[in-house]
Write an enzyme that holds these catalytic residues in place. Structure first.
Site, short mmCIF file in Angstrom:
data_model
loop_
_atom_site.label_atom_id
_atom_site.label_comp_id
_atom_site.label_asym_id
_atom_site.label_seq_id
_atom_site.Cartn_x
_atom_site.Cartn_y
_atom_site.Cartn_z
N ARG A 166 0.74 -1.23 0.03
CA ARG A 166 0.05 -0.03 0.07
C ARG A 166 1.03 1.15 -0.03
NH1 ARG A 166 -2.90 -3.40 3.49
NH2 ARG A 166 -4.81 -4.33 2.51
N ASP A 195 -0.06 -7.08 -2.22
CA ASP A 195 -1.43 -7.03 -1.96
C ASP A 195 -2.00 -6.42 -3.25
OD1 ASP A 195 -3.82 -6.13 -0.30
OD2 ASP A 195 -2.54 -6.85 1.46
N HIS A 265 -6.69 -10.41 -1.73
CA HIS A 265 -5.89 -9.34 -1.84
C HIS A 265 -5.02 -9.39 -3.02
CE1 HIS A 265 -6.32 -7.34 2.13
NE2 HIS A 265 -6.91 -8.58 2.66
N GLU A 328 -9.20 -12.39 4.38
CA GLU A 328 -10.23 -11.81 3.91
C GLU A 328 -10.57 -11.88 2.33
OE1 GLU A 328 -9.45 -7.69 6.54
OE2 GLU A 328 -8.18 -7.83 4.70
#
Ligand code: TNX
Length: 736
Positions: A166, A195, A265, A328
């Protein structure tokens, strides 16, 4: 000389004081298991020599003394005073443990492995002045207090994790980071290296992963995200760079565990090699606000690609543990993918979670084939059986980590509530808060053994703990990474190293503020300072400095204190408490967030009736964050629209009656975080509701209007694409 009783008493008191202060000079972090101060000292200077068989540690210490001081140690045992560092695999000292003995003429460090010898050196450095960590130190002579220390870590796994996807950090920062964590006896660096928002490791067989997948921007395959804006942003590490940093870390007793996050991701892979993803039109979002970011489970060719990637990974990283994510996953993707659905039918699967288990089991086979062990986030225990060696990172809560242990998996504990260093440190600081506000104290408290009642067998599965930094919010302010890690990582380091019965938060806090700040400063770290506590009572601003000896400066015009603001000497009597701001200062080169009194309203906003018109459809609103939030004047609330914004998108606030005011601050994004904001756009305002005057551009999601007349309407206008799949708006802050 006539010695009076009073003078005699003073001398005795002084002698006692110096004996005590000698004792309190020993302020080590993390706290060793056993320390005895024996009195006297060892002098290190150019006549001191160094000997032993721990070659790396000897050279390391020589280098520190020549850089952080100007002392050149002689080689051999012939010096006036001698330092000896030895590793003896047969010795009784435990793994990574050491003994450190400082006598007036000899310092000896003994260990059974190089890790232990390295940690003996780290403790020795902490017995020296803090300048030892600096570059270009001038000291020609250092006195080391005489001690006997026996030390060994409580947990074998003491980790620090960093997300470089990120926010990208250049390789030089990774080196600094390795140094910083090694000073704290942390032995694992978990490198979250891919990611959705950037793939950062060169893979020779799939060059597009970094040629395209490492970059975001207007003309890149990945759109702007997390403040990267409408410019090309990104970077990656070459295999040569990685090999060198892995070696550098290993010398400092640090294992680097790489993480390629999959099957979720994975936007960066799927945008560069689209066949990897599911074949569907699913537009549901992952919790991180990404669409179509999941590897397809049903395509056999994907497993070959993963095998190829792992084959290159294991060549670069000798780590036994290889982390392949598993967190996730947006399983809605799989629900509408013909390949995944056909595969489920073929395998007789009923729920998508079984697809996750299938995927993870394939990962296990690939990783195990190369003689390594798979690591995954705690979701991987949900779908079914796993190999007994497969290691779980418990992140969602303490309970989720404990469940993994009870399922029989080796587990690293990094529950968000204690270990997520991307969480904010107080209400008004930048950071996430989904897990908690994570204070220094929260980090210090983590104890996966004491907080669970595991059986002795289960306890063996608790590998250790990790402080973790996710970097969605790290684009600003500058050097925020250091602010988020330090000193919270020092607390995690002590929680991982020091036996539970020795831990005492007040004592730790005292060591941090009275000694360790100086070390962090000399290490070159821009650490976080706590702010004072301020309350207004009976006409008086009562200020409690955050620690003994803290320097607090203040202003009386609501501006942020600077190094030229006056130093606070005591409480302040005033009838205008809202004008005062206070901040803690360290050596005039580092300061805390500025605060006012916490029990009064610092800003007096006016709250006229207002209605909203916008380019967003009702159906685009997130139900938990409705539009009505931004007419409530509750400044913590916001309106969330579930889509990216584009040029021409707008929100107009129209007042029922024109409003007389001097200033309107227009904030977009989530309050106190500013992500999901207007990254490229401007404000307009109108006195009659039809003709609009163009105002300022948004800077980091905020624009200010200073009207000349009564204002009828305020408009937010997007001029560029925003940098997330979510956009948020807030209440106007209107001042008289
Ligand atoms: C959850 S922790 C994530 C990350 C986010 C983080 C933000 C985990 C396995 N996944 O992708 O960055 O929350 O706190």
């Amino acid at each position: 000389m006539k010695v009076t009783y009073r003078l005699l008493a003073a001398i005795i008191f002084g002698a006692l004081l110096s004996a005590c202060s000698q004792k309190t000079e020993i302020k080590l972090v993390p706290l060793p298991q056993e320390v005895t101060v024996t009195g006297g000292s060892f002098t290190v200077d150019n006549s001191t020599s160094i000997t032993g068989n721990a070659e790396f540690e000897i050279n390391y210490l020589k280098e520190k003394l020549s850089n952080g001081a100007s002392i050149q140690l002689k080689d051999g045992a012939e010096g006036k005073r001698v330092i000896e560092i030895n590793v003896d695999p047969q010795s009784a000292v435990g793994k990574e443990g050491y003994t450190l003995s400082v006598l007036p003429d000899k310092i000896s460090i003994a260990a059974s492995d190089n890790g232990g010898a390295f940690y003996g050196v780290q403790t020795l450095l902490q017995l020296m002045p803090a300048e030892i960590y600096s570059e270009g130190g001038k000291l020609g002579k250092i006195k080391v207090p005489c001690v006997e220390i026996e030390d060994a870590p409580r947990f074998g796994y003491r980790g620090a994790g960093l997300d470089v996807s990120r926010t990208f950090f250049p390789i030089e920062t990774i080196y600094d980071f390795i140094d910083w964590i090694s000073y704290h006896k942390i032995n694992t660096f978990h490198w979250h290296i891919t990611d959705d928002n950037g793939w950062r490791i060169e893979i020779k067989k799939y060059p597009l992963l970094t040629e395209k997948g490492a970059w975001r921007g207007p003309d890149e395959v990945l759109p702007p995200a997390y403040g990267s804006g409408n410019k090309r942003y990104g970077g990656f590490y070459t295999q040569e760079e990685i090999k060198a940093v892995v070696k550098y870390a290993a010398e400092r007793n640090i294992t680097i565990i790489p993480e390629i996050d999959m099957p979720g991701h994975s936007k960066a892979v799927i945008e560069t090699y689209p066949h990897v993803g599911c074949t569907n039109k699913d537009k549901t979002m992952s919790v991180n606000g990404e669409v179509n970011n999941v590897w397809c489970v049903g395509k056999e060719s994907n497993y070959q690609m993963i095998d190829d990637i792992v084959a290159e990974l294991v060549e670069l990283f000798p780590s036994k543990l290889i982390h392949l994510g598993g967190d996730e996953v947006n399983m809605d993707n799989w629900k509408s993918c013909p390949h995944c659905q056909a595969f489920m039918r073929k395998m007789g699967m009923k729920k998508e979670i079984e697809l996750l288990n299938y995927f993870v089991r394939r990962m296990e086979k690939i990783v195990n084939k190369y003689g390594r062990v798979l690591v995954g986030w705690d979701e991987i225990i949900k779908g079914g059986e796993l190999e007994p060696s497969t290691t779980v990172y418990g992140w969602g809560s303490m309970k989720r980590g404990a469940n993994a242990v009870r399922e029989g998996q080796p587990t690293v504990f990094l529950p968000g509530q204690y270990c997520y260093l991307d969480m904010k440190q107080s209400e008004f600081e930048r950071g996430h808060n989904w897990a908690a506000i994570v204070t220094l104290d929260s980090c210090y408290k983590i104890d996966p053994i004491k907080m669970n009642d595991f059986t002795p067998e289960e306890e063996k599965l608790v590998l250790g703990i990790q402080g973790n930094l996710w970097c969605e919010l790290l684009d600003r302010p500058e050097r925020f990474m250091e602010y988020q890690f330090f000193p919270r990582l020092c607390a995690i380091a002590e929680a991982a190293w020091t036996n539970a019965e020795l831990k005492d938060y007040n004592d730790f806090y005292g060591r941090i503020t009275s000694a360790h700040y100086d070390r962090l400063h000399n290490m070159g770290i821009k650490f976080r300072l706590p702010f004072p506590e301020v309350v207004y009572e009976e006409g008086i601003l009562k200020v409690t400095p955050p620690y003994e000896g803290a320097v607090v400066r203040y202003t009386a015009d609501a501006s942020e204190p600077t190094t030229s603001s006056p130093v606070l000497k005591g409480n302040i009597e005033t009838a205008e408490p809202e004008k005062y701001r206070f901040a803690t200062f360290y050596k005039d080169c580092n300061q805390s967030m500025a605060v006012g009194a916490s029990n009064i309203e610092l800003y007096h906003y006016i709250t006229p009736e207002v209605s909203i018109e916008s380019s967003y459809k009702e159906s685009e609103s997130n139900r938990s964050f409705p539009m009505s939030n931004i007419t409530s004047y509750n400044m913590k609330k916001y309106w969330r629209v579930n889509r990216r914004s584009y040029p021409g998108d707008f929100v107009t606030y129209t007042f029922t009656e024109p409003v007389e005011c001097s200033k309107i601050t227009v904030e977009t994004g989530v309050p106190n975080i500013t992500f999901y904001s207007c990254t490229e756009g401007h404000v307009e305002y109108s006195y009659n509701g039809t003709d609009f005057i163009k105002g300022d551009e948004f800077v980091y999601g905020t624009a200010v209007i200073k009207p000349q007349e009564k204002v009828k309407a305020v408009k937010i206008v997007f001029d560029g694409m925003s940098d997330a799949l979510i956009t948020s708006f807030q209440n106007l802050r209107i001042e008289k």
